[in-house]
Every structure is written in structure tokens, then in C-alpha cells.
Motif scaffolding. Structure first.
Motif, PDB file in Angstrom:
ATOM      1  N   THR A  49       2.864  78.899  77.264  1.00 37.62           N
ATOM      2  CA  THR A  49       1.776  77.951  77.021  1.00 37.62           C
ATOM      3  C   THR A  49       0.729  78.005  78.129  1.00 37.62           C
ATOM      4  OG1 THR A  49       3.271  76.483  75.845  1.00 37.62           O
ATOM      5  CG2 THR A  49       1.216  75.527  76.634  1.00 37.62           C
ATOM      6  N   LEU A  50      -0.518  78.173  77.714  1.00 42.11           N
ATOM      7  CA  LEU A  50      -1.634  78.145  78.659  1.00 42.11           C
ATOM      8  C   LEU A  50      -2.146  76.720  78.820  1.00 42.11           C
ATOM      9  CD1 LEU A  50      -3.582  81.206  77.223  1.00 42.11           C
ATOM     10  CD2 LEU A  50      -2.100  81.169  79.241  1.00 42.11           C
ATOM     11  N   ILE A  51      -2.409  76.062  77.690  1.00 39.15           N
ATOM     12  CA  ILE A  51      -2.969  74.705  77.734  1.00 39.15           C
ATOM     13  C   ILE A  51      -2.622  73.990  76.438  1.00 39.15           C
ATOM     14  CG2 ILE A  51      -5.227  75.434  76.835  1.00 39.15           C
ATOM     15  CD1 ILE A  51      -5.008  72.796  79.544  1.00 39.15           C
ATOM     16  N   GLY A  52      -2.332  72.723  76.563  1.00 41.26           N
ATOM     17  CA  GLY A  52      -2.111  71.821  75.440  1.00 41.26           C
ATOM     18  C   GLY A  52      -2.647  70.469  75.845  1.00 41.26           C
TER      19      GLY A  52
ATOM     20  N   ARG B  55       7.347  67.378  90.284  1.00 37.31           N
ATOM     21  CA  ARG B  55       7.824  68.754  90.140  1.00 37.31           C
ATOM     22  C   ARG B  55       7.428  69.330  88.779  1.00 37.31           C
ATOM     23  NH1 ARG B  55      13.879  71.089  91.225  1.00 37.31           N
ATOM     24  NH2 ARG B  55      13.423  73.182  90.485  1.00 37.31           N
ATOM     25  N   ALA B  56       7.601  68.549  87.720  1.00 38.90           N
ATOM     26  CA  ALA B  56       7.228  69.012  86.379  1.00 38.90           C
ATOM     27  C   ALA B  56       5.720  69.231  86.289  1.00 38.90           C
ATOM     28  CB  ALA B  56       7.678  68.014  85.318  1.00 38.90           C
ATOM     29  N   ALA B  57       4.958  68.318  86.855  1.00 36.60           N
ATOM     30  CA  ALA B  57       3.494  68.435  86.819  1.00 36.60           C
ATOM     31  C   ALA B  57       3.045  69.687  87.567  1.00 36.60           C
ATOM     32  CB  ALA B  57       2.846  67.189  87.422  1.00 36.60           C
ATOM     33  N   TRP B  58       3.566  69.875  88.764  1.00 36.70           N
ATOM     34  CA  TRP B  58       3.181  71.056  89.539  1.00 36.70           C
ATOM     35  C   TRP B  58       3.617  72.331  88.820  1.00 36.70           C
ATOM     36  CZ3 TRP B  58      -0.362  72.944  92.093  1.00 36.70           C
ATOM     37  CH2 TRP B  58      -0.219  74.122  92.837  1.00 36.70           C
ATOM     38  N   GLY B  59       4.776  72.310  88.207  1.00 33.92           N
ATOM     39  CA  GLY B  59       5.258  73.469  87.462  1.00 33.92           C
ATOM     40  C   GLY B  59       4.336  73.824  86.303  1.00 33.92           C
TER      41      GLY B  59
ATOM     42  N   VAL C 243       1.083  73.119  86.051  1.00 31.85           N
ATOM     43  CA  VAL C 243      -0.172  73.639  86.611  1.00 31.85           C
ATOM     44  C   VAL C 243       0.033  75.059  87.113  1.00 31.85           C
ATOM     45  CG1 VAL C 243      -1.848  73.381  88.488  1.00 31.85           C
ATOM     46  CG2 VAL C 243      -1.140  71.368  87.178  1.00 31.85           C
ATOM     47  N   ARG C 244       1.082  75.263  87.879  1.00 29.14           N
ATOM     48  CA  ARG C 244       1.363  76.586  88.446  1.00 29.14           C
ATOM     49  C   ARG C 244       1.558  77.626  87.344  1.00 29.14           C
ATOM     50  NH1 ARG C 244       6.067  75.845  90.479  1.00 29.14           N
ATOM     51  NH2 ARG C 244       7.133  77.251  89.059  1.00 29.14           N
ATOM     52  N   GLN C 245       2.310  77.270  86.312  1.00 28.72           N
ATOM     53  CA  GLN C 245       2.560  78.196  85.213  1.00 28.72           C
ATOM     54  C   GLN C 245       1.260  78.570  84.498  1.00 28.72           C
ATOM     55  OE1 GLN C 245       4.577  76.730  81.634  1.00 28.72           O
ATOM     56  NE2 GLN C 245       6.058  78.383  81.958  1.00 28.72           N
ATOM     57  N   ALA C 246       0.411  77.586  84.213  1.00 29.15           N
ATOM     58  CA  ALA C 246      -0.870  77.874  83.548  1.00 29.15           C
ATOM     59  C   ALA C 246      -1.728  78.769  84.432  1.00 29.15           C
ATOM     60  CB  ALA C 246      -1.599  76.574  83.212  1.00 29.15           C
ATOM     61  N   GLN C 247      -1.744  78.516  85.733  1.00 26.15           N
ATOM     62  CA  GLN C 247      -2.522  79.347  86.655  1.00 26.15           C
ATOM     63  C   GLN C 247      -2.025  80.783  86.651  1.00 26.15           C
ATOM     64  OE1 GLN C 247      -4.142  76.351  90.073  1.00 26.15           O
ATOM     65  NE2 GLN C 247      -2.121  77.112  90.434  1.00 26.15           N
ATOM     66  N   GLU C 248      -0.709  80.961  86.654  1.00 23.38           N
ATOM     67  CA  GLU C 248      -0.136  82.309  86.632  1.00 23.38           C
ATOM     68  C   GLU C 248      -0.499  83.028  85.334  1.00 23.38           C
ATOM     69  OE1 GLU C 248       4.066  81.970  87.338  1.00 23.38           O
ATOM     70  OE2 GLU C 248       3.759  81.152  89.349  1.00 23.38           O
ATOM     71  N   TYR C 249      -0.383  82.342  84.210  1.00 23.43           N
ATOM     72  CA  TYR C 249      -0.659  82.944  82.908  1.00 23.43           C
ATOM     73  C   TYR C 249      -2.136  83.293  82.755  1.00 23.43           C
ATOM     74  CZ  TYR C 249       3.989  81.348  81.405  1.00 23.43           C
ATOM     75  OH  TYR C 249       5.327  81.131  81.278  1.00 23.43           O
ATOM     76  N   LEU C 250      -3.004  82.443  83.297  1.00 24.74           N
ATOM     77  CA  LEU C 250      -4.442  82.682  83.184  1.00 24.74           C
ATOM     78  C   LEU C 250      -4.967  83.605  84.279  1.00 24.74           C
ATOM     79  CD1 LEU C 250      -5.545  79.042  82.351  1.00 24.74           C
ATOM     80  CD2 LEU C 250      -5.711  81.018  80.827  1.00 24.74           C
ATOM     81  N   GLY C 251      -4.245  83.696  85.367  1.00 26.78           N
ATOM     82  CA  GLY C 251      -4.704  84.504  86.491  1.00 26.78           C
ATOM     83  C   GLY C 251      -5.873  83.861  87.220  1.00 26.78           C
ATOM     84  N   GLU C 252      -5.962  82.540  87.115  1.00 23.36           N
ATOM     85  CA  GLU C 252      -7.037  81.800  87.782  1.00 23.36           C
ATOM     86  C   GLU C 252      -6.487  80.520  88.394  1.00 23.36           C
ATOM     87  OE1 GLU C 252     -11.014  81.361  86.227  1.00 23.36           O
ATOM     88  OE2 GLU C 252     -10.346  82.370  84.395  1.00 23.36           O
ATOM     89  N   GLU C 253      -7.070  80.133  89.504  1.00 24.23           N
ATOM     90  CA  GLU C 253      -6.711  78.881  90.143  1.00 24.23           C
ATOM     91  C   GLU C 253      -7.376  77.732  89.382  1.00 24.23           C
ATOM     92  OE1 GLU C 253      -6.389  77.717  94.761  1.00 24.23           O
ATOM     93  OE2 GLU C 253      -8.417  78.182  94.099  1.00 24.23           O
ATOM     94  N   LEU C 254      -6.590  76.722  88.995  1.00 24.29           N
ATOM     95  CA  LEU C 254      -7.126  75.572  88.260  1.00 24.29           C
ATOM     96  C   LEU C 254      -7.314  74.356  89.152  1.00 24.29           C
ATOM     97  CD1 LEU C 254      -4.946  75.880  85.031  1.00 24.29           C
ATOM     98  CD2 LEU C 254      -7.285  76.703  85.410  1.00 24.29           C
ATOM     99  N   VAL C 255      -6.473  74.237  90.167  1.00 23.66           N
ATOM    100  CA  VAL C 255      -6.584  73.145  91.139  1.00 23.66           C
ATOM    101  C   VAL C 255      -6.564  73.748  92.532  1.00 23.66           C
ATOM    102  CG1 VAL C 255      -5.494  71.423  89.634  1.00 23.66           C
ATOM    103  CG2 VAL C 255      -4.094  72.703  91.254  1.00 23.66           C
ATOM    104  N   ARG C 256      -7.177  73.024  93.444  1.00 19.18           N
ATOM    105  CA  ARG C 256      -7.239  73.487  94.831  1.00 19.18           C
ATOM    106  C   ARG C 256      -6.951  72.299  95.737  1.00 19.18           C
ATOM    107  NH1 ARG C 256     -12.330  75.791  94.971  1.00 19.18           N
ATOM    108  NH2 ARG C 256     -11.350  77.728  94.308  1.00 19.18           N
TER     109      ARG C 256
END
Length: 122
Positions: free
Chosen positions: A13-16, A44-48, A50-63
């Protein structure tokens, strides 16, 4: 009626709706912990997610920004774009449901934050 739609690729999943709302809550509060609490999920679930979506997209979503977090331009665009798309699909689905079912189909109302406002191109 409540729609469950998301975008995924062969990795997952990228985004829902949940991830989009998480990004919006991070933008509003400046905190991943507060965003997670407001949505009733663990840090932990929230960070997971975000991290998973960032990995799948290859872009940083939060900084990280000092003691909190901010959305990157990619994060803002993803949250806004998903919410706009979701709202359009939901309106279309409700209209179609009226043509196919003999009873009223009403939208599921969830108190949501407004999508990020930005003039930048997607």
C-alpha cells in the motif's frame, strides 16, 4: 456507505484514507505522536506506515524539524491529491448507489481534517 480505496503497487500500500489522514494530522500538529494519538493508533504503527509509504514511493514524505515533523512537498501533494481523488470517487459512488439500490445510501461521516492547501504543481 463507506468506501475503502487505496493505491498500491507490487510492494504494498502506497496511500489510503488512513495514511492520508495521518499525513494531514502530522501537518496540523507538527508531531507524529500527536497525530497517531488523534487517530487511535500507536506511534510505532504510525511511523511504520509513513516509513513504508516512503520506501515504496522512493520519496521522503515527512521530515524532522526541530522537535517535530513537517510534511515535505511530496507529502503535502500526496495527502492533498489522495483526499481530492477520494472525495470525487466517493461522490460518484454515492450517485451510482442511488441508481442501483432501493434504499437510500448515505455517506459515512467521519470528522476529517481539511486537506493541505497548496498552489504548487502536483
Amino acid at each position: 456507505m463507506r468506501l475503502h480505496i487505496w493505491l498500491e503497487n507490487d510492494q504494498g500500500t502506497l496511500i489510503g484514507l488512513g495514511r492520508a489522514m495521518l499525513l494531514i494530522k502530522i501537518r496540523e500538529s507538527g508531531s507524529l505522536r500527536k497525530a497517531a494519538e488523534e487517530l487511535g493508533i500507536s506511534y510505532r504503527a504510525a511511523w511504520g506506515k509513513v516509513r513504508q509509504a516512503q520506501e515504496y514511493l522512493g520519496e521522503e514524505l515527512v521530515r524532522k524539524n526541530g522537535k517535530g515533523y513537517v510534511l515535505t512537498e511530496a507529502g503535502e501533494n500526496l495527502a492533498r491529491g489522495f483526499m481530492e481523488w477520494y472525495d470525487k470517487v466517493e461522490r460518484f459512488a454515492l450517485d451510482q448507489a442511488q441508481d442501483h439500490f432501493p434504499w437510500p445510501v448515505l455517506p459515512f461521516t467521519v470528522k476529517r481534517s481539511s486537506p493541505p492547501q497548496s498552489n504548487s504543481a502536483r
